[in-house]
Motif scaffolding. Structure first.
Motif, PDB file in Angstrom:
ATOM      1  N   GLU A 211       0.844  -1.189   0.000  1.00  0.00           N
ATOM      2  CA  GLU A 211       0.000   0.000   0.000  1.00  0.00           C
ATOM      3  C   GLU A 211       0.884   1.246   0.000  1.00  0.00           C
ATOM      4  O   GLU A 211       2.040   1.227   0.413  1.00  0.00           O
ATOM      5  CB  GLU A 211      -0.916   0.006   1.234  1.00  0.00           C
ATOM      6  N   LEU A 212       0.311   2.360  -0.455  1.00  0.00           N
ATOM      7  CA  LEU A 212       1.043   3.623  -0.453  1.00  0.00           C
ATOM      8  C   LEU A 212       1.387   4.052   0.972  1.00  0.00           C
ATOM      9  O   LEU A 212       0.575   3.871   1.880  1.00  0.00           O
ATOM     10  CB  LEU A 212       0.205   4.701  -1.132  1.00  0.00           C
ATOM     11  N   PRO A 213       2.559   4.655   1.210  1.00  0.00           N
ATOM     12  CA  PRO A 213       3.656   4.746   0.252  1.00  0.00           C
ATOM     13  C   PRO A 213       4.341   3.385   0.101  1.00  0.00           C
ATOM     14  O   PRO A 213       4.560   2.679   1.099  1.00  0.00           O
ATOM     15  CB  PRO A 213       4.590   5.769   0.880  1.00  0.00           C
ATOM     16  N   TYR A 214       4.680   3.031  -1.120  1.00  0.00           N
ATOM     17  CA  TYR A 214       5.246   1.711  -1.370  1.00  0.00           C
ATOM     18  C   TYR A 214       6.652   1.556  -0.779  1.00  0.00           C
ATOM     19  O   TYR A 214       7.109   0.439  -0.561  1.00  0.00           O
ATOM     20  CB  TYR A 214       5.287   1.445  -2.865  1.00  0.00           C
ATOM     21  N   LEU A 215       7.320   2.694  -0.546  1.00  0.00           N
ATOM     22  CA  LEU A 215       8.673   2.654   0.011  1.00  0.00           C
ATOM     23  C   LEU A 215       8.897   3.914   0.833  1.00  0.00           C
ATOM     24  O   LEU A 215       8.466   5.000   0.459  1.00  0.00           O
ATOM     25  CB  LEU A 215       9.708   2.592  -1.124  1.00  0.00           C
ATOM     26  N   THR A 216       9.527   3.749   1.991  1.00  0.00           N
ATOM     27  CA  THR A 216       9.994   4.890   2.766  1.00  0.00           C
ATOM     28  C   THR A 216      11.472   4.692   3.076  1.00  0.00           C
ATOM     29  O   THR A 216      11.963   3.567   3.161  1.00  0.00           O
ATOM     30  CB  THR A 216       9.215   5.077   4.083  1.00  0.00           C
ATOM     31  N   PRO A 231       8.637   9.435   2.304  1.00  0.00           N
ATOM     32  CA  PRO A 231       8.104   8.460   1.350  1.00  0.00           C
ATOM     33  C   PRO A 231       8.836   8.585   0.020  1.00  0.00           C
ATOM     34  O   PRO A 231       9.252   9.677  -0.373  1.00  0.00           O
ATOM     35  CB  PRO A 231       6.631   8.878   1.220  1.00  0.00           C
ATOM     36  N   ILE A 232       8.984   7.464  -0.660  1.00  0.00           N
ATOM     37  CA  ILE A 232       9.649   7.425  -1.960  1.00  0.00           C
ATOM     38  C   ILE A 232       8.622   7.046  -3.013  1.00  0.00           C
ATOM     39  O   ILE A 232       7.933   6.024  -2.875  1.00  0.00           O
ATOM     40  CB  ILE A 232      10.814   6.414  -1.964  1.00  0.00           C
ATOM     41  N   GLU A 233       8.510   7.842  -4.056  1.00  0.00           N
ATOM     42  CA  GLU A 233       7.521   7.587  -5.096  1.00  0.00           C
ATOM     43  C   GLU A 233       7.983   6.446  -6.001  1.00  0.00           C
ATOM     44  O   GLU A 233       9.072   6.487  -6.569  1.00  0.00           O
ATOM     45  CB  GLU A 233       7.296   8.858  -5.922  1.00  0.00           C
TER      46      GLU A 233
END
Length: 508
Positions: A211-216, A231-233
């Motif tokens: 789920e968003l954010p997919y990466l932090t 958060p990383i897009e």
């Protein structure tokens, strides 16, 4: 060691490394399951022990001060469904070196999931391969914390292969101290291979999910306080396994090997696919940069499990690691319901270098060597700055008898020249990830390989385990000493070195 028993039906003795063996310390249910990752060198240990003044063959260096730490799967209860090594309860094995003596202890990582299963007296988790009984049990996939281990603030942190909830162990006794949390962070979850920068004491961490954010990505200081997290897009959920860092930057991974999100949402099934038409991307972000500060570089499609080291060279950022162009090899006929797991666990990778120009956006990449190696480690004193040596595990390909993941030799690379030297563990002897142990007081003005390498090996001919110590300058002469361990140590995943000054407050 006793004779084998029970309905175990391996069609090849090589598949379980010399046949099914019954050990005095192995749970009896093991012999009811036809799974090579539960037998031979993979069979779980049953006892938690501590032993002092271990027998030593050779001369143990007096300036070897600290601990070799290794995590790995060690299932306590018979699996509810098909067993995958990621399902095995975490167990940390430690060999401590101090005052010219060696000691050993091992302890289970008492995760929330393990404590819940111990309360019920049996396995509850469906395991990562299912089948999944959603709506029947709320237990879910067990977060085993069995993958990684590192020293932080004098204690040990254990992590799971997927982003999971980290746990804390006493650095000297391995006793569980409960959940690991960072002050100022809302959630606990961290990915395996979040890592400590020895130069600053900072922890560089990341977390990912469906789920968003997919990466932090974030940074915590040496006292455990979060300094920064952003958060990383990403275009969708991904499965990054590692990150790299330099003095000023972190290198994030967006890899074309991920689950089909629609299948996951509709059918609750995780179907991994390697998308060969999608470039691999690496994102360079300042350590305390914002989401928009990430600069992405596109590379040839691949998967990368482990980074060796990264550094800055003028406008360039250099990253060494192991690259796989086939992270999901074809399943083999005759492997039955375990076919995809066995294929996934077979690593096909080689030593590789990427270079990224932060000004022009240019990418240069290529092989350092084509030998099948992985579980690559370097001198942690030099993490983030230019280095040349890396220490890999040699892994036999399927065509060479590598039906399961196993380490048959140690490889020392000079990544500047591509040259390497090797030490073969011996016929039927299988190693663990090998870590670099710097001498007390070592710094970046010291010779990069003027230290020691330590690893644990298990001999399937005798079922004895030893901790080997090498002079890192020349591994071809073999171990300078062998420490006999008091019990068989199962094959596992990742290892690290804890300095004596971090464990005991000493510098030698």
């Amino acid at each position: 060691m006793k004779a084998a028993k029970g309905p175990v039906n391996f069609d090849s003795t090589e598949r379980c490394l010399g046949g099914v063996t019954e050990f005095d310390d192995t749970p009896p249910w093991i012999y009811q399951l036809d799974n090579p990752y539960l037998h031979g060198v993979y069979a779980p240990a049953r006892h938690e022990i501590a032993a002092e003044n271990l027998p030593i063959e050779g001369e143990l260096p007096l300036d070897l001060e600290g601990a070799y730490l290794r995590n790995g799967p060690n299932p306590v209860f018979q699996p509810k469904n098909r067993y995958h090594p990621f399902d095995g309860d975490g167990m940390v094995h430690a060999v401590y070196f101090r005052d010219g003596k060696a000691s050993y202890r091992n302890r289970l990582v008492r995760t929330d999931a393990l404590l819940a299963e111990q309360q019920q007296g049996h396995s509850v988790s469906p395991g990562v391969m299912g089948p999944f009984d959603y709506g029947v049990s709320e237990f879910g996939i067990k977060d085993t914390s069995n993958t990684d281990v590192f020293c932080y603030k004098g204690d040990l942190v254990t992590l799971w292969y997927n982003a999971g909830n980290p746990f804390l162990l006493d650095g000297r006794t391995l006793e569980s101290k409960g959940s690991f949390t960072l002050e100022g962070r809302r959630r606990r979850r961290l990915s395996a291979h979040s890592k400590v920068d020895w130069a600053t004491g900072e922890l560089l961490f990341f977390d990912y999910g469906d789920e968003l954010p997919y990466l932090t990505f974030g940074v915590a200081d040496a006292a455990g306080n979060v300094l920064h997290e952003v958060p990383i897009e990403l275009p969708g959920p991904r499965l990054p396994h590692d990150i790299g860092f330099t003095t000023h930057y972190a290198i994030l991974h967006d890899l074309p090997f991920f689950h089909d999100l629609e299948v996951l949402r509709r059918h609750k099934l995780r179907v991994l696919t390697f998308h060969q038409d999608i470039p691999t991307r690496f994102g360079i972000i300042p350590r305390c940069g914002n989401t928009g500060d990430v600069r992405w570089f596109e590379c040839e499609p691949c998967y990368i499990l482990h980074v060796s080291n990264c550094w800055e060279a003028g406008d360039w950022v250099v990253m060494d690691g192991c690259r796989s162009t086939n992270p999901m090899p074809d399943a083999q006929a005759g492997d039955g319901e375990l076919a995809h797991m066995l294929a996934y666990m077979r690593l096909e990778a080689n030593n590789y270098r990427w270079r990224f120009n932060r000004v022009t956006g240019e990418v240069r990449e290529g092989d350092i060597d084509d030998l099948n190696t992985e579980f690559n480690k370097t001198n942690p004193v030099f993490h983030g700055v230019k280095s040349k040596y890396a220490y890999h595990q040699r892994i036999p390909l399927l065509s060479e008898g590598g039906h399961t993941l196993r380490f048959t030799g140690l490889v020392k690379y000079n990544n500047e020249t591509g040259q390497s030297t090797q030490w073969d563990y011996g016929t039927g002897v299988f190693g663990s990830e090998t870590v670099y142990a710097p001498k007390p007081g070592a710094n970046r003005s010291s010779e990069e390989d003027d230290g020691y390498l330590t690893t644990i090996v298990t001999d399937s001919n005798t079922w004895q385990s030893e901790c080997l110590v090498f002079d890192a300058r020349d591994i071809t002469v073999g171990p300078i000493c062998r420490v006999q361990l008091p019990q068989r140590v199962p094959s596992g995943f990742h290892a690290s070195w804890a300095r004596g000054e971090d464990l005991w407050g000493i510098a030698g």
